[in-house]
Design a protein around this motif. Structure first.
Motif, mmCIF file in Angstrom:
data_model
loop_
_atom_site.group_PDB
_atom_site.id
_atom_site.type_symbol
_atom_site.label_atom_id
_atom_site.label_comp_id
_atom_site.label_asym_id
_atom_site.label_seq_id
_atom_site.Cartn_x
_atom_site.Cartn_y
_atom_site.Cartn_z
ATOM 1 N N ALA A 130 -4.476 6.485 -1.208
ATOM 2 C CA ALA A 130 -3.809 5.242 -0.805
ATOM 3 C C ALA A 130 -4.129 4.186 -1.855
ATOM 4 C CB ALA A 130 -4.281 4.793 0.571
ATOM 5 N N GLU A 131 -3.100 3.538 -2.380
ATOM 6 C CA GLU A 131 -3.272 2.564 -3.458
ATOM 7 C C GLU A 131 -2.657 1.217 -3.118
ATOM 8 O OE1 GLU A 131 -3.471 4.708 -7.806
ATOM 9 O OE2 GLU A 131 -1.496 4.320 -6.948
ATOM 10 N N LYS A 132 -3.257 0.164 -3.647
ATOM 11 C CA LYS A 132 -2.671 -1.178 -3.621
ATOM 12 C C LYS A 132 -2.891 -1.802 -4.992
ATOM 13 C CE LYS A 132 -2.872 -5.702 -1.331
ATOM 14 N NZ LYS A 132 -1.417 -5.822 -1.070
ATOM 15 N N ASP A 133 -1.799 -2.213 -5.614
ATOM 16 C CA ASP A 133 -1.863 -2.802 -6.962
ATOM 17 C C ASP A 133 -2.586 -1.874 -7.944
ATOM 18 O OD1 ASP A 133 -0.602 -5.087 -5.941
ATOM 19 O OD2 ASP A 133 -2.534 -5.999 -5.401
ATOM 20 N N ASN A 134 -2.247 -0.581 -7.846
ATOM 21 C CA ASN A 134 -2.810 0.453 -8.726
ATOM 22 C C ASN A 134 -4.312 0.663 -8.561
ATOM 23 O OD1 ASN A 134 -0.329 1.113 -10.041
ATOM 24 N ND2 ASN A 134 -0.528 -0.750 -11.281
ATOM 25 N N ALA A 135 -4.879 0.131 -7.497
ATOM 26 C CA ALA A 135 -6.289 0.349 -7.196
ATOM 27 C C ALA A 135 -6.394 1.190 -5.929
ATOM 28 C CB ALA A 135 -7.013 -0.975 -7.007
ATOM 29 N N ILE A 136 -7.240 2.193 -5.955
ATOM 30 C CA ILE A 136 -7.412 3.062 -4.789
ATOM 31 C C ILE A 136 -8.184 2.330 -3.707
ATOM 32 C CG2 ILE A 136 -8.419 5.227 -3.944
ATOM 33 C CD1 ILE A 136 -7.987 6.432 -6.682
ATOM 34 N N ILE A 160 0.854 -1.197 0.000
ATOM 35 C CA ILE A 160 0.000 0.000 0.000
ATOM 36 C C ILE A 160 0.884 1.240 0.000
ATOM 37 C CG2 ILE A 160 -1.751 1.295 1.285
ATOM 38 C CD1 ILE A 160 -2.648 -1.434 2.439
ATOM 39 N N ARG A 161 0.628 2.130 -0.934
ATOM 40 C CA ARG A 161 1.429 3.339 -1.051
ATOM 41 C C ARG A 161 0.527 4.569 -1.111
ATOM 42 N NH1 ARG A 161 4.282 -0.727 -2.961
ATOM 43 N NH2 ARG A 161 6.539 -0.744 -2.641
ATOM 44 N N LEU A 162 1.055 5.674 -0.562
ATOM 45 C CA LEU A 162 0.326 6.943 -0.560
ATOM 46 C C LEU A 162 0.921 7.866 -1.611
ATOM 47 C CD1 LEU A 162 -0.705 5.800 2.150
ATOM 48 C CD2 LEU A 162 -0.544 8.093 3.091
ATOM 49 N N ARG A 163 0.066 8.630 -2.240
ATOM 50 C CA ARG A 163 0.515 9.609 -3.230
ATOM 51 C C ARG A 163 -0.496 10.747 -3.294
ATOM 52 N NH1 ARG A 163 -2.593 9.470 -7.800
ATOM 53 N NH2 ARG A 163 -3.708 7.536 -8.323
ATOM 54 N N LEU A 164 -0.091 11.840 -3.977
ATOM 55 C CA LEU A 164 -0.989 12.959 -4.211
ATOM 56 C C LEU A 164 -1.887 12.660 -5.411
ATOM 57 C CD1 LEU A 164 1.434 16.026 -3.865
ATOM 58 C CD2 LEU A 164 0.180 14.823 -2.067
ATOM 59 N N ILE A 165 -3.052 13.267 -5.444
ATOM 60 C CA ILE A 165 -3.920 13.135 -6.601
ATOM 61 C C ILE A 165 -3.249 13.762 -7.816
ATOM 62 C CG2 ILE A 165 -5.150 15.316 -6.216
ATOM 63 C CD1 ILE A 165 -7.709 13.889 -7.137
ATOM 64 N N ASN A 166 -3.451 13.166 -8.968
ATOM 65 C CA ASN A 166 -2.864 13.654 -10.220
ATOM 66 C C ASN A 166 -3.920 14.449 -10.988
ATOM 67 O OD1 ASN A 166 -1.558 14.114 -12.612
ATOM 68 N ND2 ASN A 166 -1.353 11.957 -13.188
#
Length: 373
Positions: free
Chosen positions: A257-263, A199-205
């Motif tokens: 927050a994403e896991k396997d490119n799914a939010i 699980i990774r956190l990122r900013l909205i694009n």
């Protein structure tokens, strides 16, 4: 004598929108809504709500002067999803006169009963995806973006008509300088643990806004599905809200927050645009309001965390703490002095506790009322 008139023309709709400006004249904490936004929201030809549901607006007159307003709503999707048979009232504003309030409520209830409703709930301005709740505590400060404000006497008018409390909604104030750094300090360790789980956190694009909002919509409709009064948004409704938010959203405060490119979770913090709107007379962008809006955005010093949701299978893993921690950290870096987390159901103990753990202070409460008809 109080006369109730259904709103049927464009001119009447404009008068409906403008009435609060006169009612709250001189009230320092009143924030006028933008006319163009309210007009779109209430226009059956423009808002996607009216493709599945219906509404009727009413104006109250005394001696040929407007003294109150109310909207009655029949939300087909809400009733089907929650397996209820209720209507909602919203956009309630009135002079401090029980006769006026009673006449408005009677008109709204009669319209809802004609639709087949057996219960009325409110204030809800169309649905719980829009502005809702009656302010009952915390009149000392102006509302933040997309939160209501009303005179203290409104609760008496509503209660005396026979409405009873359904649920209270909470708003927490978090001054950036006083916020507990615990969530920020733990964030790195929590994120490391989440990373090990993929699980990774990122900013909205914002450059890929259409695809981002499509993914967020799916999580929104699943993460909130057990919330009281929730109704899933249609694709058109979510696109409509997203289009409005895109104009003010700041990606530094929108964390995914994403896991396997799914939010699997997200938090949306928006700049408190009310710091500007409070100075725009009668909510008109022209002739000068547009410049106040354009040049004032960089001076905003507060924000509202208006959405934070995590899919049920991913809760209690620390994702919520990391989302809050990221927003708090970025708020400090970019000059935001305070934030509001709103609204929270009073019985959402897990989320309320999480906010209190970072020194969030309960400072405003709003109430939804109900009445069998």
């Amino acid at each position: 004598m109080i006369e109730i008139i259904p709103v049927e023309t464009k001119k009447q709709r404009a008068e409906f929108i403008d009435f609060p400006h006169d009612l709250y004249k001189g009230e320092p904490n009143y924030v006028p809504e933008l006319f163009v936004g309210q007009d779109d929201l209430l226009n059956p030809d423009k808002h996607p709500f009216y493709k599945h549901s219906s509404a009727q607006l009413f104006l109250a007159y005394e001696d040929h002067k407007i003294v109150g307003r109310i909207g009655a709503f029949w939300n087909v999707n809400h009733n089907a999803f929650n397996q209820v048979n209720e209507g909602q009232f919203g956009f309630f504003d009135s002079v401090n006169d029980q006769r006026v309030a009673d006449a408005l409520f009677e008109a709204a209830i009669a319209w809802i009963k004609a639709k087949g409703g057996d219960t009325v709930v409110g204030p809800i301005n169309q649905s719980t995806n829009e502005t809702c709740g009656l302010l009952i505590e915390g009149f000392e400060m102006p509302p933040v973006a997309m939160m209501p404000y009303n005179y203290p006497y409104y609760s008496d008018l509503i209660a005396h008509f026979g409405f009873a409390k359904k649920v209270d909604l909470r708003a927490y104030d978090i001054p950036t300088a006083q916020a507990s750094l615990r969530s920020v300090q733990l964030m790195d360790r929590l994120e490391e643990r989440l990373n090990r789980s993929g699980i990774r956190l990122r900013l909205i694009n914002l450059k890929d806004f259409k695809n981002e909002t499509a993914k967020i919509k799916s999580v929104y409709n699943k993460a909130w599905d057990k919330n009281l009064g929730f109704v899933p948004m249609t694709d058109e409704e979510f696109a409509y809200v997203a289009k409005d938010l895109k104009m003010i959203v700041d990606p530094r405060f929108c964390i995914i927050a994403e896991k396997d490119n799914a939010i699997v979770g997200f938090a949306v913090g928006i700049p408190n645009i009310n710091e500007i709107l409070i100075h725009i007379k009668r909510g008109r962008l022209l002739p000068t309001g547009i410049f106040k809006l354009l040049f004032g955005k960089k001076k905003i010093k507060s924000l509202r965390v208006m959405m934070l949701g995590v899919l049920e299978d991913y809760r209690k893993m620390g994702i919520e703490a990391c989302l809050y921690g990221r927003i708090i950290k970025n708020a400090g870096l970019y000059g935001i002095e305070r934030g509001e987390c709103s609204w929270m159901l009073e019985h959402n103990y897990m989320m309320n506790h999480a906010i209190e753990q970072i020194n969030g202070r309960l400072y405003k409460q709003y109430r939804l009322y109900e009445k069998a008809v």
